[in-house]
Design a protein around this motif. Structure first.
Motif, PDB file in Angstrom:
ATOM      1  N   ARG A  83       0.824  -1.210   0.000  1.00  0.00           N
ATOM      2  CA  ARG A  83       0.000   0.000   0.000  1.00  0.00           C
ATOM      3  C   ARG A  83       0.859   1.262   0.000  1.00  0.00           C
ATOM      4  O   ARG A  83       0.723   2.118  -0.889  1.00  0.00           O
ATOM      5  CB  ARG A  83      -0.962  -0.013   1.192  1.00  0.00           C
ATOM      6  CG  ARG A  83      -1.894   1.199   1.237  1.00  0.00           C
ATOM      7  CD  ARG A  83      -2.742   1.191   2.508  1.00  0.00           C
ATOM      8  NE  ARG A  83      -1.950   1.142   3.709  1.00  0.00           N
ATOM      9  CZ  ARG A  83      -1.338   2.195   4.250  1.00  0.00           C
ATOM     10  NH1 ARG A  83      -1.455   3.384   3.685  1.00  0.00           N
ATOM     11  NH2 ARG A  83      -0.628   2.075   5.338  1.00  0.00           N
ATOM     12  N   ARG A 330      -5.378   5.237   7.446  1.00  0.00           N
ATOM     13  CA  ARG A 330      -5.672   4.691   8.766  1.00  0.00           C
ATOM     14  C   ARG A 330      -6.963   5.275   9.330  1.00  0.00           C
ATOM     15  O   ARG A 330      -7.695   4.586  10.053  1.00  0.00           O
ATOM     16  CB  ARG A 330      -4.510   4.984   9.726  1.00  0.00           C
ATOM     17  CG  ARG A 330      -3.191   4.373   9.322  1.00  0.00           C
ATOM     18  CD  ARG A 330      -2.111   4.725  10.342  1.00  0.00           C
ATOM     19  NE  ARG A 330      -2.503   4.302  11.676  1.00  0.00           N
ATOM     20  CZ  ARG A 330      -2.326   3.076  12.152  1.00  0.00           C
ATOM     21  NH1 ARG A 330      -1.764   2.152  11.376  1.00  0.00           N
ATOM     22  NH2 ARG A 330      -2.711   2.760  13.364  1.00  0.00           N
ATOM     23  N   ASN A 333      -9.916   3.561   7.143  1.00  0.00           N
ATOM     24  CA  ASN A 333      -9.955   2.108   6.994  1.00  0.00           C
ATOM     25  C   ASN A 333      -9.584   1.433   8.311  1.00  0.00           C
ATOM     26  O   ASN A 333      -8.437   1.497   8.765  1.00  0.00           O
ATOM     27  CB  ASN A 333      -8.995   1.660   5.884  1.00  0.00           C
ATOM     28  CG  ASN A 333      -9.232   0.222   5.463  1.00  0.00           C
ATOM     29  OD1 ASN A 333      -9.452  -0.654   6.295  1.00  0.00           O
ATOM     30  ND2 ASN A 333      -9.176  -0.030   4.158  1.00  0.00           N
ATOM     31  N   LYS A 334     -10.548   0.755   8.907  1.00  0.00           N
ATOM     32  CA  LYS A 334     -10.334   0.095  10.195  1.00  0.00           C
ATOM     33  C   LYS A 334      -9.358  -1.067  10.073  1.00  0.00           C
ATOM     34  O   LYS A 334      -8.544  -1.324  10.981  1.00  0.00           O
ATOM     35  CB  LYS A 334     -11.675  -0.390  10.747  1.00  0.00           C
ATOM     36  CG  LYS A 334     -11.574  -1.040  12.112  1.00  0.00           C
ATOM     37  CD  LYS A 334     -12.936  -1.502  12.605  1.00  0.00           C
ATOM     38  CE  LYS A 334     -12.808  -2.175  13.966  1.00  0.00           C
ATOM     39  NZ  LYS A 334     -14.131  -2.651  14.457  1.00  0.00           N
ATOM     40  N   LYS A 335      -9.410  -1.789   8.948  1.00  0.00           N
ATOM     41  CA  LYS A 335      -8.522  -2.941   8.772  1.00  0.00           C
ATOM     42  C   LYS A 335      -7.049  -2.525   8.783  1.00  0.00           C
ATOM     43  O   LYS A 335      -6.201  -3.246   9.303  1.00  0.00           O
ATOM     44  CB  LYS A 335      -8.848  -3.655   7.455  1.00  0.00           C
ATOM     45  CG  LYS A 335     -10.191  -4.356   7.460  1.00  0.00           C
ATOM     46  CD  LYS A 335     -10.423  -5.101   6.155  1.00  0.00           C
ATOM     47  CE  LYS A 335     -11.757  -5.840   6.183  1.00  0.00           C
ATOM     48  NZ  LYS A 335     -12.007  -6.565   4.892  1.00  0.00           N
ATOM     49  N   ILE A 336      -6.752  -1.369   8.189  1.00  0.00           N
ATOM     50  CA  ILE A 336      -5.369  -0.879   8.191  1.00  0.00           C
ATOM     51  C   ILE A 336      -4.924  -0.576   9.612  1.00  0.00           C
ATOM     52  O   ILE A 336      -3.800  -0.903  10.019  1.00  0.00           O
ATOM     53  CB  ILE A 336      -5.237   0.364   7.287  1.00  0.00           C
ATOM     54  CG1 ILE A 336      -5.481  -0.018   5.831  1.00  0.00           C
ATOM     55  CG2 ILE A 336      -3.860   1.005   7.466  1.00  0.00           C
ATOM     56  CD1 ILE A 336      -5.437   1.159   4.877  1.00  0.00           C
ATOM     57  N   ARG A 337      -5.815   0.020  10.420  1.00  0.00           N
ATOM     58  CA  ARG A 337      -5.471   0.321  11.814  1.00  0.00           C
ATOM     59  C   ARG A 337      -5.201  -0.956  12.593  1.00  0.00           C
ATOM     60  O   ARG A 337      -4.326  -0.994  13.455  1.00  0.00           O
ATOM     61  CB  ARG A 337      -6.597   1.115  12.486  1.00  0.00           C
ATOM     62  CG  ARG A 337      -6.799   2.504  11.926  1.00  0.00           C
ATOM     63  CD  ARG A 337      -7.650   3.356  12.873  1.00  0.00           C
ATOM     64  NE  ARG A 337      -8.978   2.805  13.078  1.00  0.00           N
ATOM     65  CZ  ARG A 337     -10.018   3.081  12.304  1.00  0.00           C
ATOM     66  NH1 ARG A 337      -9.881   3.901  11.273  1.00  0.00           N
ATOM     67  NH2 ARG A 337     -11.213   2.573  12.553  1.00  0.00           N
ATOM     68  N   GLU A 338      -5.949  -2.014  12.305  1.00  0.00           N
ATOM     69  CA  GLU A 338      -5.770  -3.267  13.024  1.00  0.00           C
ATOM     70  C   GLU A 338      -4.538  -4.025  12.538  1.00  0.00           C
ATOM     71  O   GLU A 338      -3.870  -4.709  13.326  1.00  0.00           O
ATOM     72  CB  GLU A 338      -7.014  -4.146  12.852  1.00  0.00           C
ATOM     73  CG  GLU A 338      -8.275  -3.553  13.498  1.00  0.00           C
ATOM     74  CD  GLU A 338      -9.511  -4.369  13.168  1.00  0.00           C
ATOM     75  OE1 GLU A 338      -9.416  -5.246  12.266  1.00  0.00           O
ATOM     76  OE2 GLU A 338     -10.562  -4.134  13.800  1.00  0.00           O
ATOM     77  N   ARG A 339      -4.244  -3.906  11.250  1.00  0.00           N
ATOM     78  CA  ARG A 339      -3.177  -4.720  10.651  1.00  0.00           C
ATOM     79  C   ARG A 339      -1.793  -4.081  10.806  1.00  0.00           C
ATOM     80  O   ARG A 339      -0.800  -4.780  10.988  1.00  0.00           O
ATOM     81  CB  ARG A 339      -3.484  -4.954   9.177  1.00  0.00           C
ATOM     82  CG  ARG A 339      -2.524  -5.896   8.483  1.00  0.00           C
ATOM     83  CD  ARG A 339      -2.959  -6.197   7.068  1.00  0.00           C
ATOM     84  NE  ARG A 339      -2.961  -5.008   6.226  1.00  0.00           N
ATOM     85  CZ  ARG A 339      -4.050  -4.483   5.678  1.00  0.00           C
ATOM     86  NH1 ARG A 339      -5.222  -5.039   5.884  1.00  0.00           N
ATOM     87  NH2 ARG A 339      -3.972  -3.406   4.911  1.00  0.00           N
ATOM     88  N   GLU A 340      -1.718  -2.756  10.751  1.00  0.00           N
ATOM     89  CA  GLU A 340      -0.429  -2.078  10.724  1.00  0.00           C
ATOM     90  C   GLU A 340      -0.263  -1.193  11.958  1.00  0.00           C
ATOM     91  O   GLU A 340      -1.201  -0.505  12.356  1.00  0.00           O
ATOM     92  CB  GLU A 340      -0.307  -1.207   9.468  1.00  0.00           C
ATOM     93  CG  GLU A 340      -0.409  -1.981   8.168  1.00  0.00           C
ATOM     94  CD  GLU A 340      -0.332  -1.059   6.961  1.00  0.00           C
ATOM     95  OE1 GLU A 340      -0.048   0.153   7.151  1.00  0.00           O
ATOM     96  OE2 GLU A 340      -0.546  -1.537   5.842  1.00  0.00           O
TER      97      GLU A 340
END
Length: 530
Positions: A83, A330, A333-340
């Motif tokens: 990304r 971030r 997008n919630k997934k980015i906050r959780e993943r990175e």
């Protein structure tokens, strides 16, 4: 005369080697010193002037440099940080090219917008070699180096596609946005397809034919040129062909290459890349006096002013891009906050400040045609070259020299997890050897001295790695002897090397046996120094 050109090339290679040794002494990244030296050499009275054929610049320099960069890039890291890499490689390149296009169109008399986009395409891609040669001397997070290396692979392709469209607009006087966008996708996708197709053929050759280390190394040298020329023949992206093929073969290299092939190929490629990078910087320095004389209507003072303004725009635009690129996704997008993990503002600034320009920009500038299709001189070509050289000099010297200082001031350090992973790898490898000895050589490990010593050595390595992972009170004590132990092993190598030299002088044994033992010592010393 062929003799004169050959002597000049050999002299340049010698100068590059000497300057690189000097850079090690003064602790300055060698691209910085080379670009300054190139500037100095160009103004030496009687220095030869060199004019490179624009069509040959990309073919000679780009394929091997891109292939080497792709080969040294981890596919797992590339995909993990895809990304931010793609946001920098595509979004930032187009943003930078646009900013430079409008800036140059506004401040340079007679500079059309297509010419501005051509200049933007030339200057927009940062050079990974310039940044990583500085960063490799410092302990920085892997995320930073992985993003910079991945960005440099793709941004070369995106900038050169913009370069192609801008050049076409200058020649034809026409430009349609939707057509350019569709062609952009077609050129990029088909470039990747051709690169992967050729890479699969090369993979099968390495995998199933009875090659030798020399043949394998020769094929690795041929492959990038084959990928690049094949893609360009069909008017697709040769850069993406080389990048895609290089990433695929690098990911599969452990399946097809023996240890001897890897040792030989790595040495050959390191030498080739080093010489190509050095020569291209020196050559632009030799061209600079001629470029200054042929600036045309622009005076040298005006040209320097234009170049400095564009250099500052290039730096500021990158910094303005990296912060929204790092934090806005971030937010939405919630997934980015959780993943990175959330990047610190300091690490984001280092990515923004590491936008030094280098070889690709030089090659692109040199590839600007000398004449138009009607035979007239290409408008302000020497101004393109001059501005490009000043931008490279400006960014390399300003950003390159200040980068180590900024990293220390901002306290950017590799996280403990990276050291933790290194200890975990050491533990797994040492444990695997101990398990092998216990299962397959049980009696030998209990009765034969050589087997006992090997088992004790790897058991000790496993204990040290495990204690560091556990971070117990004995961690410091367990690893305290390692520096002195490594020093002793290196001294043991030198003692044996001196004894071999004595044998050779006294002619006590055949030379071929002495050379074999010397090769073994070379490999042992290389392993210890790594």
């Amino acid at each position: 005369m062929l003799q004169d050109n050959l002597l000049l090339i050999i002299s340049l290679l010698f100068v590059v080697s000497m300057l690189t040794m000097l850079s090690d002494k003064v602790r300055i990244s060698y691209p910085i010193l080379l670009v300054i030296a190139g500037l100095g050499i160009g103004f030496i009275p009687g220095a030869p002037s060199i004019t490179l054929e624009p069509d040959l610049v990309f073919i000679i320099f780009l394929p091997p440099l891109l292939y080497a960069a792709a080969w040294n890039t981890s596919w797992n890291d590339f995909w993990k940080f895809r990304r931010p890499i793609f946001m920098l490689a595509f979004g930032l390149v187009i943003f930078t090219a646009t900013a430079i296009a409008f800036t140059s169109h506004a401040i340079i008399p007679g500079f059309s917008l297509p010419m501005g986009f051509l200049l933007g395409a030339i200057i927009s891609p940062p050079d990974a070699i310039a940044a990583t040669s500085v960063l490799q001397q410092l302990k920085v997070p892997k995320r930073i180096t992985a993003i910079l290396e991945g960005e440099s692979l793709i941004n070369d392709a995106s900038s050169l596609i913009v370069f192609r469209f801008a050049l076409a607009a200058i020649f034809t006087g026409q430009f349609t946005l939707w057509e350019a966008g569709a062609n952009f996708l077609l050129v990029a996708v088909m470039g990747v397809v051709i690169g992967l197709a050729i890479a699969h053929v090369v993979y099968l050759i390495h995998r199933f034919l009875p090659t030798t280390p020399s043949i394998d190394t020769a094929i690795t040298l041929i492959s990038p040129y084959l990928m690049y020329i094949a893609a360009e023949h069909f008017h697709f992206s040769g850069v993406l062909a080389v990048v895609a093929g290089g990433l695929f073969l690098s990911f599969r290299s452990h399946e097809v290459f023996s240890y001897s092939t890897r040792l030989q190929a790595v040495s050959v490629w390191e030498t080739l890349v080093f010489l190509l990078n050095g020569v291209v910087f020196i050559m632009i320095g030799l061209e600079l006096p001629f470029i200054i004389k042929e600036l045309g209507e622009s005076s040298i003072f005006d040209a320097i002013l234009y170049a400095v303004i564009i250099s500052l725009v290039t730096i500021v635009v990158r910094i303005l891009w990296v912060y929204p690129g790092a934090y806005l996704p971030r937010i939405f997008n919630k997934k980015i906050r959780e993943r990175e993990p959330r990047p610190t503002w300091g690490s984001v600034f280092i990515v923004g400040w590491s936008g030094m320009r280098g070889v690709v920009s030089l090659a692109s500038a040199l590839a600007v045609p000398i004449t138009m299709s009607n035979g007239q001189a290409f408008p302000q070509r020497n101004l393109f070259l001059f501005i490009t050289f000043v931008v490279i000099l400006f960014t390399l010297v300003l950003q390159g020299l200040s980068l180590p200082w900024l990293i220390r001031i901002l306290k950017i350090e590799a996280p403990e997890s990276e050291a933790h992973h290194d200890h975990a790898i050491r533990l797994r490898l040492a444990t695997a050897v101990v398990d092998l000895l216990e299962k397959s050589y049980t009696e030998e490990s209990a009765s034969i001295e050589a087997f006992i010593r090997i088992k004790e050595r790897y058991q000790r390595m496993a204990d040290i790695a495990n204690s560091r992972l556990q971070k117990d009170e004995n961690t410091q004590h367990a690893g305290a002897f390692l520096p002195k132990y490594r020093k002793m092993l290196l001294e043991a190598v030198q003692v044996r090397r001196a004894e071999l030299a004595k044998m050779s002088r006294l002619r006590e044994f055949p030379d071929e046996l002495i050379r074999k033992r010397e090769t073994e010592l070379d490999l042992e010393e290389a392993r210890l120094r790594k």
